[in-house]
Design an enzyme around this catalytic site. Structure first.
Site, mmCIF file in Angstrom:
data_model
loop_
_atom_site.group_PDB
_atom_site.id
_atom_site.type_symbol
_atom_site.label_atom_id
_atom_site.label_comp_id
_atom_site.label_asym_id
_atom_site.label_seq_id
_atom_site.Cartn_x
_atom_site.Cartn_y
_atom_site.Cartn_z
ATOM 1 N N GLY A 11 0.771 -1.240 0.000
ATOM 2 C CA GLY A 11 0.000 0.000 0.000
ATOM 3 C C GLY A 11 0.797 1.282 0.000
ATOM 4 N N ARG A 90 -5.363 -8.026 -9.255
ATOM 5 C CA ARG A 90 -6.441 -8.682 -9.979
ATOM 6 C C ARG A 90 -6.699 -7.941 -11.279
ATOM 7 N NH1 ARG A 90 -8.687 -12.274 -6.742
ATOM 8 N NH2 ARG A 90 -10.420 -12.588 -8.160
ATOM 9 N N HIS A 108 2.133 1.190 -13.232
ATOM 10 C CA HIS A 108 2.902 -0.006 -13.585
ATOM 11 C C HIS A 108 4.384 0.338 -13.549
ATOM 12 C CE1 HIS A 108 3.708 -3.906 -15.319
ATOM 13 N NE2 HIS A 108 4.488 -3.345 -16.210
#
Length: 215
Positions: A11, A90, A108
């Site tokens: 996180g 996911r 990313h």
């Protein structure tokens, strides 16, 4: 503007966005953190920051679409305007994407379209590239194929490991993600096909394009 963050791990990018909101740099609120795993760092960070979090068990649903319908129902109930995937492991379904068109961001750790998917740092080192970096992009139906908002570049040295490279990239991730969120919240992002344009931004300098303004 209400922001939701989805996370599956430590996180740190969630925290960078949440702190930017709490400091007033981003004019909005973190409506919720949604996690798909228990006992992860993102939950601890949310509790320290006073952000409400919800665990939704992915194994309690018969399909990816049903799981995403549950997530979407929560986000719609909270009247969320922007969804940020931050280490969310996911693949979101078409059900999710169609519910928030051009309103789902992801980060990313590579210079897309190079090295999408898992283990991008290992891929970069194995390929022998001399620079890599991070990309904030909108989410579409592909894997890391959505329209690019901002990118940051770091050098790859012969001594780098996936761990050392990850740390170099992560430092810039924590700056470009909240900046992209701020641009969105401030209404400065314009989408033309695959091209994302940040109004009045500086596209002429490295290592971050468009240039950082607030982070």
């Amino acid at each position: 503007m209400k922001i939701a963050v989805l996370a599956s791990g430590r996180g740190s990018n969630f925290e960078s966005i949440a702190k930017a909101v709490k400091s007033g740099k981003i004019s909005g609120e973190i409506a919720v953190l949604i996690v798909d795993r228990k006992n992860i760092g993102a939950i601890e960070r949310a509790e320290k920051l006073g952000v409400n979090w919800i665990y939704v068990d992915p194994y309690g649903y018969s399909s990816r679409e049903d799981y995403d319908r549950k997530i979407v129902s929560i986000l719609k109930h909270l009247q969320v305007d922007l969804v940020c995937l931050a280490g969310y492991m996911r693949i979101v379904s078409e059900v999710f994407i169609e519910s928030f068109p051009n309103k789902i961001m992801n980060i990313h750790p590579a210079l897309l379209p190079s090295f999408p998917g898992l283990k991008p740092h290992e891929k970069a080192i194995k390929y022998g590239v001399k620079v890599t970096g991070a990309t904030v992009h909108f989410v579409d139906n592909g894997i890391d194929t959505g329209s690019i908002i901002v990118q940051a570049v770091v050098p790859v040295s012969p001594q780098d490991t996936s761990s050392s490279l990850s740390q170099k990239v992560l430092e810039l991730e924590h700056r470009i993600y909240p900046q992209a969120v701020k641009w969105f919240v401030d209404g400065r992002i314009e989408i033309k096909g695959r091209s994302v344009i940040v109004k009045n931004a500086n596209y002429s300098t490295l290592p971050i394009v468009p240039a950082l303004e607030d982070f």
